[in-house]
Write a protein that holds these residues in place. Structure first.
Motif, PDB file in Angstrom:
ATOM      1  N   PRO A 175       6.674  -2.254   5.757  1.00  0.00           N
ATOM      2  CA  PRO A 175       7.281  -2.210   7.086  1.00  0.00           C
ATOM      3  C   PRO A 175       7.953  -0.861   7.379  1.00  0.00           C
ATOM      4  O   PRO A 175       7.888  -0.370   8.492  1.00  0.00           O
ATOM      5  CB  PRO A 175       8.302  -3.351   7.072  1.00  0.00           C
ATOM      6  CG  PRO A 175       8.319  -3.917   5.715  1.00  0.00           C
ATOM      7  CD  PRO A 175       7.205  -3.337   4.921  1.00  0.00           C
ATOM      8  N   VAL A 176       8.576  -0.271   6.356  1.00  0.00           N
ATOM      9  CA  VAL A 176       9.196   1.056   6.500  1.00  0.00           C
ATOM     10  C   VAL A 176       8.692   1.901   5.327  1.00  0.00           C
ATOM     11  O   VAL A 176       9.283   1.883   4.238  1.00  0.00           O
ATOM     12  CB  VAL A 176      10.746   0.965   6.476  1.00  0.00           C
ATOM     13  CG1 VAL A 176      11.357   2.344   6.733  1.00  0.00           C
ATOM     14  CG2 VAL A 176      11.250  -0.048   7.503  1.00  0.00           C
ATOM     15  N   PRO A 177       7.592   2.637   5.531  1.00  0.00           N
ATOM     16  CA  PRO A 177       6.962   3.343   4.412  1.00  0.00           C
ATOM     17  C   PRO A 177       7.912   4.240   3.610  1.00  0.00           C
ATOM     18  O   PRO A 177       7.822   4.302   2.381  1.00  0.00           O
ATOM     19  CB  PRO A 177       5.864   4.169   5.086  1.00  0.00           C
ATOM     20  CG  PRO A 177       5.526   3.384   6.319  1.00  0.00           C
ATOM     21  CD  PRO A 177       6.813   2.772   6.770  1.00  0.00           C
ATOM     22  N   ALA A 178       8.852   4.879   4.272  1.00  0.00           N
ATOM     23  CA  ALA A 178       9.749   5.817   3.574  1.00  0.00           C
ATOM     24  C   ALA A 178      10.604   5.138   2.518  1.00  0.00           C
ATOM     25  O   ALA A 178      11.104   5.795   1.598  1.00  0.00           O
ATOM     26  CB  ALA A 178      10.640   6.540   4.589  1.00  0.00           C
ATOM     27  N   GLU A 179      10.768   3.812   2.614  1.00  0.00           N
ATOM     28  CA  GLU A 179      11.586   3.108   1.626  1.00  0.00           C
ATOM     29  C   GLU A 179      10.927   3.052   0.247  1.00  0.00           C
ATOM     30  O   GLU A 179      11.580   2.759  -0.747  1.00  0.00           O
ATOM     31  CB  GLU A 179      11.889   1.686   2.096  1.00  0.00           C
ATOM     32  CG  GLU A 179      12.878   1.651   3.238  1.00  0.00           C
ATOM     33  CD  GLU A 179      13.316   0.235   3.562  1.00  0.00           C
ATOM     34  OE1 GLU A 179      13.114  -0.680   2.736  1.00  0.00           O
ATOM     35  OE2 GLU A 179      13.879   0.048   4.650  1.00  0.00           O
ATOM     36  N   LEU A 180       9.627   3.341   0.177  1.00  0.00           N
ATOM     37  CA  LEU A 180       8.935   3.302  -1.112  1.00  0.00           C
ATOM     38  C   LEU A 180       9.031   4.637  -1.852  1.00  0.00           C
ATOM     39  O   LEU A 180       8.402   4.819  -2.898  1.00  0.00           O
ATOM     40  CB  LEU A 180       7.457   2.923  -0.915  1.00  0.00           C
ATOM     41  CG  LEU A 180       7.191   1.533  -0.326  1.00  0.00           C
ATOM     42  CD1 LEU A 180       5.715   1.225  -0.351  1.00  0.00           C
ATOM     43  CD2 LEU A 180       7.965   0.452  -1.063  1.00  0.00           C
TER      44      LEU A 180
ATOM     45  N   ARG B 156       0.863  -1.181   0.000  1.00  0.00           N
ATOM     46  CA  ARG B 156       0.000   0.000   0.000  1.00  0.00           C
ATOM     47  C   ARG B 156       0.903   1.236   0.000  1.00  0.00           C
ATOM     48  O   ARG B 156       1.814   1.340   0.821  1.00  0.00           O
ATOM     49  CB  ARG B 156      -0.893  -0.007   1.240  1.00  0.00           C
ATOM     50  CG  ARG B 156      -1.757   1.240   1.361  1.00  0.00           C
ATOM     51  CD  ARG B 156      -2.650   1.176   2.579  1.00  0.00           C
ATOM     52  NE  ARG B 156      -3.814   0.358   2.256  1.00  0.00           N
ATOM     53  CZ  ARG B 156      -4.193  -0.725   2.920  1.00  0.00           C
ATOM     54  NH1 ARG B 156      -3.525  -1.126   3.952  1.00  0.00           N
ATOM     55  NH2 ARG B 156      -5.250  -1.406   2.555  1.00  0.00           N
ATOM     56  N   SER B 157       0.664   2.150  -0.908  1.00  0.00           N
ATOM     57  CA  SER B 157       1.467   3.368  -0.962  1.00  0.00           C
ATOM     58  C   SER B 157       1.230   4.201   0.295  1.00  0.00           C
ATOM     59  O   SER B 157       0.090   4.454   0.671  1.00  0.00           O
ATOM     60  CB  SER B 157       1.097   4.204  -2.187  1.00  0.00           C
ATOM     61  OG  SER B 157       1.643   5.496  -2.054  1.00  0.00           O
ATOM     62  N   PRO B 158       2.305   4.645   0.958  1.00  0.00           N
ATOM     63  CA  PRO B 158       2.129   5.467   2.157  1.00  0.00           C
ATOM     64  C   PRO B 158       1.596   6.866   1.829  1.00  0.00           C
ATOM     65  O   PRO B 158       1.170   7.587   2.714  1.00  0.00           O
ATOM     66  CB  PRO B 158       3.535   5.555   2.753  1.00  0.00           C
ATOM     67  CG  PRO B 158       4.476   5.035   1.736  1.00  0.00           C
ATOM     68  CD  PRO B 158       3.700   4.306   0.690  1.00  0.00           C
TER      69      PRO B 158
END
Length: 195
Positions: free
Chosen positions: A172-177, A124-126
């Protein structure tokens, strides 16, 4: 039911118009992004291909296997469909080349939570809560579905995910997307990744 074999695809066929230089050729981790992304994927799939426009295939760094687009002018969807044309019985772990923050742990989370009975497993896109088509596992059954959407005039792989039976995971770590598309974003990313 046998689980389809997992192959990997680095999406690197874009024109990088906003970046004004090939995003796949940028260096954030000592390698160009096509090499870095392929190396990440190789930990999960023995067969990693790099989706490119036919005119880009000769420019790939040594050791990378080109998968030239056969569906032209469709952006990321063209790369995904070309991968399925090359092997319609495989599932394709698809990763855009402009994700310099993505780590092995996040990819492992995606692979270990794969649901082969669904059309795709996606994050899911943050930013907008929609599925992230360029960090997804597309199962063989999605090939026909993507062709149907294309036949209806939709060339957006995200639209196909939104309207299909998929497994949608919270990253798990939204910023990585976070993807990097402009010279300003590139400068910020280089600064962050240098620390």
């Amino acid at each position: 039911m046998a689980v389809p074999v997992l192959r990997a695809l680095v999406l690197a066929g874009g024109r990088s118009e906003r970046m004004q230089t090939d995003k796949g050729a940028l260096h954030y981790h000592g390698l160009d992004q096509r090499q870095h992304t392929a190396a990440l994927l190789a930990e999960f799939c023995p067969d990693v291909r790099v989706s490119v426009r036919p005119d880009q295939a000769a420019d790939l760094p040594a050791g990378l296997k080109a998968l030239p687009d056969t569906f032209l002018g469709l952006g990321p969807l063209g790369g995904i469909l070309s991968a399925f044309q090359a092997d319609p019985n495989a599932a394709w772990l698809v990763l855009a080349c402009d994700l310099p923050f993505l780590t092995r742990d996040t990819l492992e989370y995606l692979v270990s939570n794969r649901q082969p009975a669904r059309m795709a497993t996606s994050f899911r896109s943050p930013w907008d809560d929609f599925p992230e088509p360029l960090v997804s596992i597309w199962e063989p059954r999605s090939y026909g579905q993507l062709l149907r959407f294309l036949g209806m005039g939709y060339s957006c792989p995200r639209k196909a995910l939104i309207n299909s039976d998929i497994e949608l995971l919270a990253p798990p770590v939204p910023a990585e997307l976070r993807n990097v598309n402009t010279p300003e974003e590139r400068a910020a990313a280089e600064q962050e990744l240098a620390h």
